[in-house]
Design a protein around this motif. Structure first.
Motif, PDB file in Angstrom:
ATOM      1  N   VAL A 148       0.775  -1.035   0.318  1.00 53.98           N
ATOM      2  CA  VAL A 148      -0.236  -0.194  -0.324  1.00 53.98           C
ATOM      3  C   VAL A 148       0.382   1.214   0.343  1.00 53.98           C
ATOM      4  CG1 VAL A 148      -2.077   0.992   1.247  1.00 53.98           C
ATOM      5  CG2 VAL A 148      -2.585  -1.496   0.790  1.00 53.98           C
ATOM      6  N   GLN A 149       1.564   1.311   0.965  1.00 49.46           N
ATOM      7  CA  GLN A 149       3.094   2.041   1.121  1.00 49.46           C
ATOM      8  C   GLN A 149       3.864   2.573  -0.626  1.00 49.46           C
ATOM      9  OE1 GLN A 149       3.303   5.270   3.306  1.00 49.46           O
ATOM     10  NE2 GLN A 149       5.306   5.633   3.997  1.00 49.46           N
ATOM     11  N   GLY A 150       4.169   1.434  -0.874  1.00 56.56           N
ATOM     12  CA  GLY A 150       4.527   1.607  -2.302  1.00 56.56           C
ATOM     13  C   GLY A 150       3.696   2.250  -3.502  1.00 56.56           C
ATOM     14  N   ALA A 151       2.582   1.542  -3.048  1.00 58.23           N
ATOM     15  CA  ALA A 151       1.780   1.799  -4.468  1.00 58.23           C
ATOM     16  C   ALA A 151       1.247   3.388  -4.584  1.00 58.23           C
ATOM     17  CB  ALA A 151       0.096   1.068  -4.371  1.00 58.23           C
ATOM     18  N   LEU A 152       0.940   3.729  -2.895  1.00 57.07           N
ATOM     19  CA  LEU A 152       0.313   5.319  -3.080  1.00 57.07           C
ATOM     20  C   LEU A 152       1.466   5.875  -3.234  1.00 57.07           C
ATOM     21  CD1 LEU A 152      -0.699   5.197   0.788  1.00 57.07           C
ATOM     22  CD2 LEU A 152      -2.866   5.874  -1.126  1.00 57.07           C
ATOM     23  N   LEU A 153       2.847   6.491  -3.079  1.00 58.88           N
ATOM     24  CA  LEU A 153       3.436   6.907  -2.833  1.00 58.88           C
ATOM     25  C   LEU A 153       4.745   6.872  -4.753  1.00 58.88           C
ATOM     26  CD1 LEU A 153       6.261   6.416  -0.271  1.00 58.88           C
ATOM     27  CD2 LEU A 153       4.431   8.754  -0.931  1.00 58.88           C
ATOM     28  N   ALA A 154       3.879   5.914  -5.417  1.00 59.52           N
ATOM     29  CA  ALA A 154       4.212   5.288  -6.658  1.00 59.52           C
ATOM     30  C   ALA A 154       3.204   5.869  -7.507  1.00 59.52           C
ATOM     31  CB  ALA A 154       4.193   3.961  -7.751  1.00 59.52           C
ATOM     32  N   TRP A 155       1.911   6.376  -7.821  1.00 63.29           N
ATOM     33  CA  TRP A 155       0.774   6.803  -7.769  1.00 63.29           C
ATOM     34  C   TRP A 155       0.782   8.489  -7.731  1.00 63.29           C
ATOM     35  CZ3 TRP A 155      -2.643  10.242  -6.599  1.00 63.29           C
ATOM     36  CH2 TRP A 155      -3.371  11.210  -7.751  1.00 63.29           C
ATOM     37  N   LEU A 156       1.446   9.102  -6.396  1.00 63.40           N
ATOM     38  CA  LEU A 156       1.854  10.370  -5.815  1.00 63.40           C
ATOM     39  C   LEU A 156       3.007  11.188  -7.154  1.00 63.40           C
ATOM     40  CD1 LEU A 156       1.411  10.527  -2.291  1.00 63.40           C
ATOM     41  CD2 LEU A 156      -0.711  11.470  -4.474  1.00 63.40           C
ATOM     42  N   VAL A 157       3.877   9.979  -7.055  1.00 59.28           N
ATOM     43  CA  VAL A 157       4.939  10.392  -8.102  1.00 59.28           C
ATOM     44  C   VAL A 157       4.643  10.747  -9.210  1.00 59.28           C
ATOM     45  CG1 VAL A 157       6.870   9.847  -8.707  1.00 59.28           C
ATOM     46  CG2 VAL A 157       7.004   9.768  -6.015  1.00 59.28           C
ATOM     47  N   ARG A 158       4.273   9.480 -10.015  1.00 60.39           N
ATOM     48  CA  ARG A 158       3.381   9.014 -11.712  1.00 60.39           C
ATOM     49  C   ARG A 158       2.504  10.251 -11.116  1.00 60.39           C
ATOM     50  NH1 ARG A 158       2.142   4.258 -11.820  1.00 60.39           N
ATOM     51  NH2 ARG A 158       4.611   3.406 -13.028  1.00 60.39           N
ATOM     52  N   HIS A 159       1.987  11.082 -10.521  1.00 60.71           N
ATOM     53  CA  HIS A 159       0.927  11.735 -10.940  1.00 60.71           C
ATOM     54  C   HIS A 159       2.048  14.078 -10.402  1.00 60.71           C
ATOM     55  CE1 HIS A 159      -1.943   8.524 -11.384  1.00 60.71           C
ATOM     56  NE2 HIS A 159      -2.246   8.992 -12.167  1.00 60.71           N
ATOM     57  N   ARG A 160       3.125  13.402 -10.304  1.00 59.94           N
ATOM     58  CA  ARG A 160       3.674  15.145 -10.013  1.00 59.94           C
ATOM     59  C   ARG A 160       3.000  15.731  -8.737  1.00 59.94           C
ATOM     60  NH1 ARG A 160       7.574  15.763 -13.694  1.00 59.94           N
ATOM     61  NH2 ARG A 160       6.852  14.491 -16.084  1.00 59.94           N
ATOM     62  N   VAL A 161       2.318  15.250  -8.095  1.00 61.03           N
ATOM     63  CA  VAL A 161       1.942  15.198  -6.148  1.00 61.03           C
ATOM     64  C   VAL A 161       2.774  16.147  -5.152  1.00 61.03           C
ATOM     65  CG1 VAL A 161       0.130  15.405  -4.278  1.00 61.03           C
ATOM     66  CG2 VAL A 161      -0.078  14.273  -6.970  1.00 61.03           C
ATOM     67  N   THR A 162       3.119  17.479  -4.987  1.00 67.77           N
ATOM     68  CA  THR A 162       4.052  17.424  -4.291  1.00 67.77           C
ATOM     69  C   THR A 162       3.360  17.917  -3.256  1.00 67.77           C
ATOM     70  OG1 THR A 162       4.460  19.593  -5.557  1.00 67.77           O
ATOM     71  CG2 THR A 162       5.833  17.979  -5.961  1.00 67.77           C
ATOM     72  N   ASP A 163       2.193  18.184  -3.244  1.00 69.34           N
ATOM     73  CA  ASP A 163       1.703  19.199  -1.675  1.00 69.34           C
ATOM     74  C   ASP A 163      -0.076  18.549  -2.344  1.00 69.34           C
ATOM     75  OD1 ASP A 163       0.105  21.020  -0.254  1.00 69.34           O
ATOM     76  OD2 ASP A 163      -0.231  22.464  -1.595  1.00 69.34           O
ATOM     77  N   LEU A 164      -0.227  17.748  -0.971  1.00 69.45           N
ATOM     78  CA  LEU A 164      -1.421  16.379  -0.954  1.00 69.45           C
ATOM     79  C   LEU A 164      -2.203  16.670  -0.341  1.00 69.45           C
ATOM     80  CD1 LEU A 164       0.359  13.414   1.815  1.00 69.45           C
ATOM     81  CD2 LEU A 164      -0.085  13.642  -1.066  1.00 69.45           C
ATOM     82  N   SER A 165      -2.933  18.382   0.120  1.00 63.76           N
ATOM     83  CA  SER A 165      -3.409  19.313   0.218  1.00 63.76           C
ATOM     84  C   SER A 165      -4.373  19.752  -0.711  1.00 63.76           C
ATOM     85  CB  SER A 165      -3.279  20.743   1.580  1.00 63.76           C
ATOM     86  OG  SER A 165      -2.436  21.562  -0.128  1.00 63.76           O
ATOM     87  N   ALA A 166      -3.480  19.540  -2.264  1.00 63.64           N
ATOM     88  CA  ALA A 166      -4.062  19.665  -3.407  1.00 63.64           C
ATOM     89  C   ALA A 166      -5.426  18.524  -3.385  1.00 63.64           C
ATOM     90  CB  ALA A 166      -3.307  20.008  -4.666  1.00 63.64           C
ATOM     91  N   LEU A 167      -5.007  17.582  -3.128  1.00 60.48           N
ATOM     92  CA  LEU A 167      -5.424  16.130  -3.514  1.00 60.48           C
ATOM     93  C   LEU A 167      -6.942  16.756  -2.896  1.00 60.48           C
ATOM     94  CD1 LEU A 167      -3.148  13.448  -2.816  1.00 60.48           C
ATOM     95  CD2 LEU A 167      -4.130  14.762  -5.128  1.00 60.48           C
ATOM     96  N   GLY A 168      -8.173  16.276  -4.293  1.00 59.80           N
ATOM     97  CA  GLY A 168      -9.500  16.525  -3.874  1.00 59.80           C
ATOM     98  C   GLY A 168     -10.272  15.138  -3.993  1.00 59.80           C
ATOM     99  N   GLU A 169     -11.201  13.948  -3.271  1.00 57.89           N
ATOM    100  CA  GLU A 169     -12.180  13.176  -3.057  1.00 57.89           C
ATOM    101  C   GLU A 169     -12.077  12.044  -4.237  1.00 57.89           C
ATOM    102  OE1 GLU A 169     -16.275  11.418  -2.164  1.00 57.89           O
ATOM    103  OE2 GLU A 169     -16.290  13.267  -2.173  1.00 57.89           O
ATOM    104  N   ASP A 170     -11.895  12.565  -6.156  1.00 57.41           N
ATOM    105  CA  ASP A 170     -11.747  11.701  -6.411  1.00 57.41           C
ATOM    106  C   ASP A 170     -10.370  11.589  -7.025  1.00 57.41           C
ATOM    107  OD1 ASP A 170     -14.641  12.575  -7.807  1.00 57.41           O
ATOM    108  OD2 ASP A 170     -13.506  13.691  -9.361  1.00 57.41           O
ATOM    109  N   ASP A 171      -8.853  13.018  -6.642  1.00 54.62           N
ATOM    110  CA  ASP A 171      -7.812  12.087  -6.645  1.00 54.62           C
ATOM    111  C   ASP A 171      -7.636  11.062  -5.178  1.00 54.62           C
ATOM    112  OD1 ASP A 171      -7.200  14.267  -8.355  1.00 54.62           O
ATOM    113  OD2 ASP A 171      -7.253  15.557  -7.010  1.00 54.62           O
ATOM    114  N   TRP A 172      -8.227  11.368  -4.254  1.00 57.60           N
ATOM    115  CA  TRP A 172      -7.570  10.087  -3.683  1.00 57.60           C
ATOM    116  C   TRP A 172      -8.627   8.971  -4.051  1.00 57.60           C
ATOM    117  CZ3 TRP A 172      -4.008  10.176  -0.236  1.00 57.60           C
ATOM    118  CH2 TRP A 172      -3.207  11.078  -0.121  1.00 57.60           C
ATOM    119  N   LEU A 173      -9.472   8.429  -4.152  1.00 54.67           N
ATOM    120  CA  LEU A 173      -9.982   7.554  -4.854  1.00 54.67           C
ATOM    121  C   LEU A 173      -9.120   6.849  -5.590  1.00 54.67           C
ATOM    122  CD1 LEU A 173     -13.758   8.558  -4.920  1.00 54.67           C
ATOM    123  CD2 LEU A 173     -12.736   6.744  -3.401  1.00 54.67           C
TER     124      LEU A 173
END
Length: 306
Positions: free
Chosen positions: A250-275
């Motif tokens: 879960v940890q590795g896949a979450l980080l892979a998703w975030l890095v692939r989508h160039r997310v640096t600020d988690l506060s910018a993510l909405g419900e659809d992103d987190w789903l």
């Protein structure tokens, strides 16, 4: 690039229905996180000290086969950490560790991580056993200060924590430097001493964490942010073999998703992103628990499973 820092060890897993015969499985929480991200096609590196013994050589070989950069790996003649695994009636793993004088706890400060580092993941024994724990603490503070997306999975091993209250205080001291806290419901309850997990999550967010991802076994995983519980992803139906490496996946896949989508600020993510992120991690973990030992899926396997 995702850098995962912490222990690399060998799990001795029952080869049959009893403990009479044990089979070695390569692992360790941060090691599994690096393997997961590498197999999912996101550049990753592993930071630790690995033994020059036979187990250490096998650990390095598996990293390379999983497309993990080993340039941050230090080597030493000390033995590899061992963990003897037993399973309960739910196929959940219980561990007994052999850590005295082992290589991974003697890691040295590598200095600033490579400029390509987008995320840093820490946790498990790496943040407990000295002198390595203090080294990783230094790395966490330094990399957080330069804007790296920092992630922590405490992955509590209570038998190795001599003073629970001291660990809880130390955990609290890390939170201002952590952006993503991934934690199991069991670990959250241990950290609160049996208190209210929702109230604890709010206090962790108030301390500086941007998002708390809470894993709840068969009940799936949820994300809690300052806006409240934004999203929940159910567990994917699968044939359960064992749960070794599920949380690390879960940890590795979450980080892979975030890095692939160039997310640096988690506060910018909405419900659809987190789903989408939680669903991706849940799918990866479902594949891991469907086979023996910590065997995270490859990117191709995950695509075919969608």
């Amino acid at each position: 690039m995702i850098v995962s820092g912490g222990e690399a060890l060998v799990d001795l897993v029952p080869a049959g229905s009893t403990m009479d015969l044990l089979a070695p499985r390569l692992g360790g929480g941060p090691y599994n996180v690096a393997v997961t991200a590498g197999r999912l096609g996101v550049p990753s590196a592993f930071l630790s000290r690995v033994s020059t013994d036979g187990f250490g050589e096998a650990l390095l070989t598996r990293l390379r086969e999983s497309r993990v950069d080993t340039s941050l790996v230090q080597r030493g003649p000390e033995p590899t950490t061992l963990a003897v695994v037993a399973f309960d009636e739910r196929s959940s793993a219980r561990y007994s560790f052999y850590t005295e004088g082992t290589a991974d706890r003697l890691v040295a400060d590598p200095g600033p991580l490579p400029g390509s580092t987008a995320a840093l993941s820490l946790g498990t024994l790496g943040m407990v056993l000295e002198p390595g724990a203090s080294v990783y603490e230094t790395v966490l503070r330094r990399e957080s200060g330069r804007g790296v997306l920092t992630a922590l999975d405490p992955n509590i091993r209570a038998d190795l924590i001599v003073d629970a209250n001291s660990y809880r205080a130390r955990f609290a001291s890390w939170l201002p430097y952590v952006r993503l806290l991934k934690i199991s419901l069991d670990d959250a309850e241990w950290l609160t001493g049996g208190g209210d997990v929702s109230a604890a999550a709010k206090s962790w967010l108030d301390a500086g964490v941007q998002a708390v991802v809470l894993t709840k076994g068969a009940d799936g995983l949820s994300v809690i942010t300052p806006a409240g519980e934004l999203a929940t992803a159910p567990t994917r139906p699968t044939r359960l073999v064992d749960t070794i490496g599920a949380g690390d996946t879960v940890q590795g896949a979450l980080l892979a998703w975030l890095v692939r989508h160039r997310v640096t600020d988690l506060s910018a993510l909405g419900e659809d992103d987190w789903l989408a992120a939680l669903g991706y991690a849940a799918r990866a973990a479902a594949i891991t628990v469907s086979r023996s030992g910590a065997e995270p899926p490859t990117e191709t396997e995950l695509e075919h499973d969608h």
